[in-house]
Write an enzyme that holds these catalytic residues in place. Structure first.
Site, PDB file in Angstrom:
ATOM      1  N   ASP A 164      -2.323   5.471  11.161  1.00 53.46           N
ATOM      2  CA  ASP A 164      -1.614   3.976  10.967  1.00 53.46           C
ATOM      3  C   ASP A 164      -2.378   3.399  10.078  1.00 53.46           C
ATOM      4  OD1 ASP A 164       0.286   2.102  11.943  1.00 53.46           O
ATOM      5  OD2 ASP A 164       0.533   2.999  13.703  1.00 53.46           O
ATOM      6  N   ASP A 187       2.022  -0.068   8.876  1.00 54.24           N
ATOM      7  CA  ASP A 187       2.681  -0.815   9.658  1.00 54.24           C
ATOM      8  C   ASP A 187       3.038  -1.961   9.179  1.00 54.24           C
ATOM      9  OD1 ASP A 187       2.818  -1.993  12.434  1.00 54.24           O
ATOM     10  OD2 ASP A 187       1.583  -3.505  11.931  1.00 54.24           O
ATOM     11  N   GLU A 229       6.745   1.237   7.511  1.00 59.30           N
ATOM     12  CA  GLU A 229       7.586   0.369   8.526  1.00 59.30           C
ATOM     13  C   GLU A 229       8.119  -0.856   8.044  1.00 59.30           C
ATOM     14  OE1 GLU A 229       6.875  -1.537  12.936  1.00 59.30           O
ATOM     15  OE2 GLU A 229       5.535  -2.100  11.439  1.00 59.30           O
ATOM     16  N   HIS A 287       6.249   3.475  20.000  1.00 63.19           N
ATOM     17  CA  HIS A 287       5.721   2.581  20.869  1.00 63.19           C
ATOM     18  C   HIS A 287       6.163   0.975  20.766  1.00 63.19           C
ATOM     19  CE1 HIS A 287       4.095   1.841  16.803  1.00 63.19           C
ATOM     20  NE2 HIS A 287       3.405   0.669  17.239  1.00 63.19           N
ATOM     21  N   ASP A 288       7.158   0.753  20.043  1.00 63.89           N
ATOM     22  CA  ASP A 288       7.626  -0.658  20.139  1.00 63.89           C
ATOM     23  C   ASP A 288       9.061  -0.634  20.598  1.00 63.89           C
ATOM     24  OD1 ASP A 288       5.340  -1.948  19.238  1.00 63.89           O
ATOM     25  OD2 ASP A 288       5.920  -1.505  16.928  1.00 63.89           O
TER      26      ASP A 288
END
Length: 557
Positions: free
Chosen positions: A97, A198, A255, A331-332
């Site tokens: 990430d 991210d 993302e 995870h979100d």
């Protein structure tokens, strides 16, 4: 030319909640090493690792204080190197990430940035002159409150679209960009296989930082992105590709909060040399609250027609020009089977398989979020004290206690449906204490249903959710039709069934998924002469669809 990531399946590991090896209650790198055989048995080709960099953990690692060191609670660089080597020995690639839209306020660049306005690092971040109480604009942080914090010594505000401990990096500064590229090369030279980036769609902020049409967090105002997809973003991505990514055989995944299809065509277009694929948010943001002050907080079910319209738009739009990331959850996001399927005892297994088949037979690279392959569910918390997620806790405080927009019981229902904590409960390995995650006290309580939903009960059961994911992964690995076939949606107005066709070099695949508890009849021309490739039921009734039935035929045409 074909790329290795096109027929790959990516398994997302949230390290904090995956496997604790030293019984401090927090998952770690050695725990991941211990579970590599499990990921290999599933059949996944790539691990996407959520941040393991050194961090104050204000936002669970998405506030990086040292990009070239490991958070001690996870281990150290030697353990990371062992993880990378052992994964590669098993034929599993590792994607890191990359968090470079913002850093931690404890990152050395920001510590220097705050010393004076003429410090060389000051311009690594976004600072605006101002006076206490007079904010530069009306933007709100994604985590509630204003997107600006005042520094008394400097007489300036710094921007943070997330927590105040996550200052925005200034991508207009070429020295800052080069520092990021140097760090990226450092990791790639170690041998990692790419980056998931991210919030990368937010790098370019609009000139002058104008007020949002409607006050709210800066990512959206009245459903329109204020910061996302700025005019300089393409040039930043091209430069990153030219200076770093193009020199390695790796995958780049962006993302993109708020990005539209036309944006994605540029970012992922092979001839544009920017990114390989993006995460778009359209299909996971289909149920905003009608009261715009509440944003995403809602518990309304997703309408199937809306879901099909969204997925089909991206399938068709990127068919020949780019590449899709296929995901239900991460995870979100809340757990897939709780959000899009049915997590009741009666239908959880069959609907989890239905969702898997529907997604994995689309065109793009599928992602599996840890526990999805077991049919893990939302945690169904009932009290705000059970939540840890910064976004959830702040939203409750602001919307219930401060502004009194919604009552406590209603907000708790919304959190139970949509909180990020739903995805972050520890991985459910077996029926032992704390689901086999840790012999210590877990950093977050284990979902009580681990006694009936766990890996040990499924890994050797071909009829389990895990076994079904294994089948789907094997099918993708063996089928160019699944990987490269064109997409055609069937009957977009059907609000109960999602059906589509894939076609490649004369082969045709028909996919049919019942998203309801009803028994239905649908005739798409399937006959007994067609080959049933995969199904979540043991027999086939052709035109009859039982509750949450999903199946795919290789058509005999």
């Amino acid at each position: 030319m074909r790329k290795w990531w096109e027929n790959a399946v990516i398994y997302q590991v949230y390290p904090r909640s995956f496997q604790d090896s030293d019984n401090d209650g927090i998952g770690d790198l050695q725990g991941i090493i211990n579970r590599l055989p499990y990921i290999k048995k599933l059949g996944a080709d790539v691990i996407w690792l959520n941040p393991v960099y050194r961090s104050p953990d204000r936002d669970n690692g998405y506030d990086v204080s040292d990009y070239e060191d490991i958070q001690p609670v996870f281990g150290n660089m030697q353990v990371f190197d062992t993880l990378l080597a052992k994964a590669h020995q098993l034929g599993i690639k590792l994607v890191m990430d990359l968090v470079v839209n913002h850093s931690s306020d404890q990152q050395k660049w920001f510590v220097e940035s705050k010393k004076s306005q003429d410090n060389p690092y000051h311009d690594y971040y976004i600072w605006v002159d101002g006076k206490p109480g007079k904010l530069p604009n009306n933007w709100g942080s994604y985590f509630s409150g204003p997107a600006w914090t005042y520094d008394q010594k400097l007489g300036q505000y710094y921007m943070h679209l997330f927590a105040k401990e996550q200052p925005e990096l200034n991508w207009r500064n070429p020295d800052m960009r080069q520092a990021v590229y140097k760090m990226m090369r450092w990791w790639l030279d170690k041998g990692i296989d790419g980056f998931r980036m991210d919030s990368i769609g937010l790098l370019d902020k609009p000139d002058g930082y104008p007020d949002a049409p409607n006050p709210g967090h800066a990512l959206y105002a009245d459903a329109q992105p204020i910061v996302a997809d700025g005019k300089r973003l393409d040039s930043y991505l091209k430069e990153m590709n030219q200076e770093v990514l193009s020199k390695y055989d790796v995958v780049s995944i962006g993302e993109m909060i708020g990005s539209k299809l036309e944006d994605a065509k540029r970012y992922t277009g092979r001839d544009n040399h920017e990114l390989d694929m993006i995460f778009q948010f359209e299909h996971v943001t289909l149920t905003p609250n009608p009261d715009k002050r509440l944003g995403k907080w809602n518990d309304a079910p997703v309408k199937l027609t809306d879901l099909k319209k969204s997925l089909s738009r991206w399938q068709t739009g990127l068919n020949q020009t780019g590449w899709n990331s296929l995901y239900w959850n991460n995870h979100d996001q809340p757990r897939a089977v709780s959000r899009f399927g049915n997590d009741s005892e009666k239908y959880r297994v069959i609907s989890a398989k239905m969702l898997a088949l529907t997604l994995h037979l689309l065109k793009g690279t599928p992602y599996i979020y840890q526990g999805e392959e077991l049919g893990m569910t939302n945690c169904h918390y009932t009290d705000i004290s059970q939540y840890q997620d910064l976004e959830s806790v702040n939203a409750f405080s602001e919307l219930v206690n401060q502004e009194k927009i919604v009552d406590q019981a209603t907000m708790l229902k919304y959190l139970a449906a949509m909180s990020r904590d739903n995805a972050r409960t520890p991985m459910q390995w077996d029926t032992s204490t704390n689901a086999g995650f840790s012999q210590g006290t877990p950093w977050m309580a284990v979902n009580p249903n681990y006694q009936t939903i766990n890996a040990a009960d499924q890994v050797n059961d071909p009829d389990s959710v895990f076994g079904f994911y294994q089948q789907l992964i094997k099918l993708r690995h063996s089928s160019d039709l699944v990987v490269y076939g064109d997409y055609q949606e069937l009957d977009p107005a059907d609000d109960q069934v999602f059906a589509y066709r894939r076609e490649y070099q004369g082969q045709k695949l028909l996919v049919i998924s019942n998203f309801t508890t009803d028994t239905l009849k649908r005739d798409y021309g399937q006959t007994g002469a067609d080959q049933l490739v995969i199904s979540n039921y043991h027999d086939d009734q052709l035109v009859e669809l039982r509750p949450y039935e999903a199946k795919a035929y290789l058509l005999n045409e």
